[in-house]
Every structure is written in structure tokens, then in C-alpha cells.
Design an enzyme around this catalytic site. Structure first.
Site, PDB file in Angstrom:
ATOM      1  N   SER A   1       0.698  -1.570   0.086  1.00  0.00           N
ATOM      2  CA  SER A   1       0.013   0.217   0.007  1.00  0.00           C
ATOM      3  C   SER A   1       0.832   1.103  -0.287  1.00  0.00           C
ATOM      4  O   SER A   1       1.991   1.448   0.717  1.00  0.00           O
ATOM      5  CB  SER A   1      -0.640  -0.259   1.352  1.00  0.00           C
ATOM      6  OG  SER A   1      -1.296   1.266   1.397  1.00  0.00           O
TER       7      SER A   1
ATOM      8  N   TYR B   1      -1.602  -0.832  10.725  1.00  0.00           N
ATOM      9  CA  TYR B   1      -1.578  -0.957   9.338  1.00  0.00           C
ATOM     10  C   TYR B   1      -0.398  -0.522   8.511  1.00  0.00           C
ATOM     11  O   TYR B   1       0.838  -1.329   7.508  1.00  0.00           O
ATOM     12  CB  TYR B   1      -2.767  -0.403   8.308  1.00  0.00           C
ATOM     13  CG  TYR B   1      -3.268  -1.021   6.549  1.00  0.00           C
ATOM     14  CD1 TYR B   1      -3.767  -2.357   6.619  1.00  0.00           C
ATOM     15  CD2 TYR B   1      -2.800  -0.138   5.998  1.00  0.00           C
ATOM     16  CE1 TYR B   1      -3.457  -2.417   5.703  1.00  0.00           C
ATOM     17  CE2 TYR B   1      -3.657   0.065   4.894  1.00  0.00           C
ATOM     18  CZ  TYR B   1      -3.271  -0.914   4.639  1.00  0.00           C
ATOM     19  OH  TYR B   1      -3.555  -1.504   2.908  1.00  0.00           O
TER      20      TYR B   1
END
Length: 263
Positions: free
Chosen positions: A147, A160
Site C-alpha cells: 500500500s 496497518y
């Protein structure tokens, strides 16, 4: 010989898009899910519609025994594994500045699925990929779905973001350790139009972010799962001279907004 790929977390979203795109290119696909059996069945039907073979395997990518099961079921079905897309991931949405928004258990689960999971899956497919290289010089390929959070520090939660930064460096290490038998690369999607993000952000915030991507990114686009799959499959199927690369796939959002006439 028909090539075979495993796509983790492929019941919905980006994982499903990768599975269907691979099938359209003639690959057999092992579809993985944890809980979303109905959606996995739908992905299975779409894959089979391209005339290739597929299997469904329920497995938790945070458990080593399940990672090994997924690889074993794939080998039992086809006797080979040519590609692996580590797409399965976990998060818990956290408001900015809320350092009490998650527990140690949340942190542990997110890092275990997002970092240890790709490691365990790579380890599970490694023996077969190494064997194929030694026997016929057929090189395996692994793509990690990371990501932009891992590059910018902005994401759904601190655990995350940390996990995706770790996944990027894991990609580099695996590219070295598994060479020359396997190429290992990663893509870093930005905003993706998906149920996962919509449910996590809430509809109002999701639509606000989507509109911002369409108005401010250099490409004026809010990414789709299919666009992210194109990038993942470039690494998996085409980039034969590339390993250890981490590609941002965010419509140029990392560059900032560049005003241009006529836009």
C-alpha cells in the site's frame, strides 16, 4: 503446460480482480478466502467462465498451517505453482490522533496477517518453485500487495501503515533470498474503489475521498481493483527481468497536484 497461480484473499476486491485477470490469460487459479464463501463462489464462477481450471481453498493467512494447506491443495490439484499473489490483508480503522484506538491484540493480528502471512505463503511455495527452476529453468514469481501507506505513513491505522512498510522491506529481502529461482516484487495501491474501504470509512467519507482522487490526482482517477490487478499481473507475468521492485499505483497521487490547462 498451463501455468498455475495462488491468489490469497481472492473472494472480493483486488484479489478477485487478479484471479479473473489471470484466468483471462489462460492461468489456472487457486482462489483463497477466509469467511466470504458466497463471494468466493462468485469469483470461482467468473474464473471458470474463461475456460480454465480453479479450486477454492478456505484458509486463514495468519496461520502457518493454513498457508501450507493452501500450497499443498494447489500442488495436489495441478502439481506446480508458477505464481503467488499475496493479497490477503487486515486492518482496523483508526481515527487520526487516537492512540488508544487499537489494542495490542489488534496490532498483533494486523502485522501477523499483513507481514508474516506473505512470508509464510512464500515459504510454502518456495520448494516447488525452486524445484521447477532447477529442473527446467522456469522461474517463479511472487507479488506482494502492499500500500502507499507503507511509503507515506498515511493509512487506515498505525498498525496497518507499519505492516505495509514492513512488507515493502520483506519484498526486498525475499527478492534476494529466493533468487535466482523466484522474482519477488510489490505494488503499492493508493485509493481503491472497494467495499472494504467503503465499509471501513463510512459512505460519506468514502465518497469524499473518491471525489478528491478524481479531482486532484495527476491522472484524475479513483483507482479500481481491475487497474491494480493490471499492475500486479505486469510483475507476475511479464516483467521477466525485474525483481525487488516496489511500484506505487495511485494515479500519481504521491506526486501532488500539478495544475494543467484544459483540466
Amino acid at each position: 503446460m498451463t501455468q498455475v497461480a495462488i491468489v490469497t484473499g481472492s473472494a472480493t476486491g483486488l484479489g478477485a480482480a487478479c484471479a479473473v485477470d489471470l484466468a483471462s490469460r489462460g492461468w489456472n487459479v487457486a482462489i483463497n478466502y477466509t469467511k466470504s464463501r458466497r463471494e468466493a463462489d462468485e469469483t470461482y464462477s467468473k474464473v471458470k467462465a474463461h475456460g480454465v481450471d480453479a479450486i477454492l481453498v478456505q484458509a486463514d493467512m495468519g496461520q502457518d498451517i493454513d498457508c501450507r494447506k493452501l500450497a499443498e491443495e494447489t500442488l495436489k490439484k495441478w502439481g506446480r505453482i508458477d505464481g503467488l499473489i499475496n493479497n490477503a490483508g487486515a486492518t482496523k480503522f483508526q481515527k487520526s490522533g487516537d492512540l488508544d484506538g487499537f489494542t495490542a491484540e489488534d496490532f498483533d493480528r494486523i502485522l501477523w496477517v499483513n507481514v508474516a502471512g506473505p512470508y509464510m505463503m512464500s515459504r510454502a511455495v518456495w520448494p516447488n518453485m525452486k524445484k521447477q527452476w532447477e529442473k527446467s529453468r522456469q522461474r517463479g514469481s511472487i507479488v506482494n500487495i502492499s500500500s502507499t501507506a507503507g511509503a507515506t505513513g498515511l493509512g487506515s491505522s498505525i498498525p496497518y501503515v507499519a505492516s505495509k512498510g514492513a512488507l515493502n522491506t520483506l519484498t526486498l529481502t525475499l527478492a534476494l533470498w529466493l533468487s535466482p529461482a523466484v522474482r519477488v516484487n510489490a505494488i503499492c495501491p493508493g485509493f481503491i474503489q472497494s467495499r472494504w474501504l467503503r465499509d471501513g470509512l463510512g459512505l460519506a467519507e468514502y465518497e469524499k475521498m473518491k471525489q478528491a482522487m478524481e479531482q486532484t490526482t495527476p491522472l484524475r482517477q479513483a483507482g479500481t481493483p481491475e487497474q491494480m490487478a493490471e499492475a500486479a499481473l505486469f510483475f507476475l507475468t511479464s516483467a521477466s527481468h525485474v525483481t525487488g521492485e516496489i511500484l506505487l499505483v495511485d494515479a500519481g497521487n504521491h506526486l501532488g497536484t500539478v495544475p494543467m490547462k484544459g483540466r
